[in-house]
Write a protein that holds these residues in place. Structure first.
Motif, PDB file in Angstrom:
ATOM      1  N   GLN A 140       0.810  -1.217   0.000  1.00 53.08           N
ATOM      2  CA  GLN A 140       0.000   0.000   0.000  1.00 53.08           C
ATOM      3  C   GLN A 140       0.849   1.275   0.000  1.00 53.08           C
ATOM      4  O   GLN A 140       0.312   2.372  -0.124  1.00 53.08           O
ATOM      5  N   LEU A 141       2.168   1.122   0.159  1.00 52.00           N
ATOM      6  CA  LEU A 141       3.063   2.273   0.183  1.00 52.00           C
ATOM      7  C   LEU A 141       3.566   2.583  -1.214  1.00 52.00           C
ATOM      8  O   LEU A 141       3.515   1.746  -2.111  1.00 52.00           O
ATOM      9  N   ASP A 142       4.086   3.805  -1.403  1.00 49.84           N
ATOM     10  CA  ASP A 142       4.734   4.081  -2.678  1.00 49.84           C
ATOM     11  C   ASP A 142       6.140   3.466  -2.671  1.00 49.84           C
ATOM     12  O   ASP A 142       6.640   3.008  -1.642  1.00 49.84           O
ATOM     13  N   GLU A 143       6.783   3.455  -3.833  1.00 48.86           N
ATOM     14  CA  GLU A 143       8.054   2.739  -3.949  1.00 48.86           C
ATOM     15  C   GLU A 143       9.130   3.338  -3.059  1.00 48.86           C
ATOM     16  O   GLU A 143       9.954   2.612  -2.476  1.00 48.86           O
ATOM     17  N   ASP A 144       9.153   4.662  -2.924  1.00 49.34           N
ATOM     18  CA  ASP A 144      10.162   5.283  -2.060  1.00 49.34           C
ATOM     19  C   ASP A 144      10.007   4.815  -0.619  1.00 49.34           C
ATOM     20  O   ASP A 144      11.001   4.525   0.066  1.00 49.34           O
ATOM     21  N   ALA A 145       8.761   4.752  -0.141  1.00 51.37           N
ATOM     22  CA  ALA A 145       8.522   4.309   1.231  1.00 51.37           C
ATOM     23  C   ALA A 145       8.887   2.835   1.407  1.00 51.37           C
ATOM     24  O   ALA A 145       9.419   2.431   2.443  1.00 51.37           O
ATOM     25  N   ARG A 146       8.626   2.035   0.379  1.00 51.31           N
ATOM     26  CA  ARG A 146       9.014   0.617   0.444  1.00 51.31           C
ATOM     27  C   ARG A 146      10.525   0.485   0.543  1.00 51.31           C
ATOM     28  O   ARG A 146      11.047  -0.289   1.356  1.00 51.31           O
ATOM     29  N   ARG A 147      11.236   1.219  -0.315  1.00 54.57           N
ATOM     30  CA  ARG A 147      12.704   1.131  -0.298  1.00 54.57           C
ATOM     31  C   ARG A 147      13.267   1.637   1.026  1.00 54.57           C
ATOM     32  O   ARG A 147      14.253   1.081   1.539  1.00 54.57           O
ATOM     33  N   ASP A 148      12.655   2.661   1.575  1.00 53.23           N
ATOM     34  CA  ASP A 148      13.106   3.155   2.872  1.00 53.23           C
ATOM     35  C   ASP A 148      12.932   2.068   3.936  1.00 53.23           C
ATOM     36  O   ASP A 148      13.828   1.847   4.772  1.00 53.23           O
ATOM     37  N   HIS A 149      11.788   1.395   3.907  1.00 60.95           N
ATOM     38  CA  HIS A 149      11.544   0.328   4.889  1.00 60.95           C
ATOM     39  C   HIS A 149      12.568  -0.790   4.730  1.00 60.95           C
ATOM     40  O   HIS A 149      13.140  -1.267   5.730  1.00 60.95           O
ATOM     41  N   LEU A 150      12.822  -1.204   3.492  1.00 59.26           N
ATOM     42  CA  LEU A 150      13.740  -2.318   3.262  1.00 59.26           C
ATOM     43  C   LEU A 150      15.186  -1.929   3.533  1.00 59.26           C
ATOM     44  O   LEU A 150      16.022  -2.790   3.826  1.00 59.26           O
TER      45      LEU A 150
END
Length: 244
Positions: A140-150
């Motif tokens: 549900q997140l945008d790609e930037d937020a996903r990459r930040d999480h990972l």
């Protein structure tokens, strides 16, 4: 104990006067001696439970915080009751989680002896790549937020079925349709399958999820579909409690 009871009577009486009331009136209505009322009123003002303006006493910020806390607890109880009902009716453990301040938070779990929840043997916050709850929230997140999480919680192998690396997970998430149910089979724990249904209210990413033993995998999708239908019927009420 007597002082506490008298202070509570004063608070209740002040609450009944939306425009405030003077000490003499409050003493008369509570049946307290005026010196006792003055002493308690001063203490309540000092602690922030009351405030005094132009000789009138009003509820203070501390009392309002208590009221908000009570309302929040009531919303949490409502969500817990709803999950318990679904656990009983579907015969599966039900989880409620959300993504807040960059973290995966499992807010509530309802299970039973017949339908036990998955044991959190590896921190759910750090292993979002491996369980359906995390995958659903990350989708549900945008790609930037996903990459930040990972970047903070990189993919790590938990079982032979866990996704291989960050890029493989990002590709999987990119292929998922908007608001698609996330399903994982033994990626977090061998012998367990899970499904997570996305819920988005405003900017909050949330999910309701279920799990089953792997030998009951044929029940997973039908149970998830039933849960999704239940969520649809109750989403209006759940929306009020989505960020408990």
């Amino acid at each position: 104990m007597g002082s506490v009871q008298r202070a509570m009577r004063l608070l209740e009486t002040v609450a009944a006067h939306p425009y405030g009331a003077p000490a003499k009136q409050l003493a008369r209505e509570t049946g307290l001696a005026l010196p006792t009322a003055y002493h308690l009123l001063r203490t309540l003002v000092h602690e922030g439970y009351l405030r005094r303006e132009k000789g009138l006493f009003h509820l203070g910020d501390a009392t309002e915080r208590l009221a908000r806390s009570g309302a929040q607890q009531k919303r949490r109880s409502a969500v817990a009751d709803t999950l318990a009902h679904w656990c009983d009716s579907l015969g599966v453990p039900v989880y409620y989680a959300l993504y807040r301040d960059g973290e995966i938070e499992v807010m509530c779990v309802s299970d039973s002896r017949q339908a036990p929840a998955v044991e959190e043997w590896a921190d759910f916050r750090e292993t979002g790549h491996a369980h359906a709850i995390g995958q659903c929230l990350l989708s549900q997140l945008d790609e930037d937020a996903r990459r930040d999480h990972l970047a903070r919680y990189p993919v790590q192998p938990l079982t032979p079925y866990t996704v291989r690396d960050n890029d493989a997970l990002l590709r999987r998430l990119a292929r998922m349709r908007r608001m698609e149910t996330a399903v994982e089979r033994q990626e977090y724990a061998v012998g367990t399958v899970c499904a997570a249904i996305p819920i988005t209210v405003g900017t909050t990413a949330a999910t309701m999820a279920i799990s089953l033993p792997a030998h009951q995998a044929d029940r997973l999708l039908p149970a998830a579909q039933r849960l999704q239908a239940e969520i649809g019927r109750h989403l209006g009420a759940l929306a009020l409690s989505i960020s408990i």
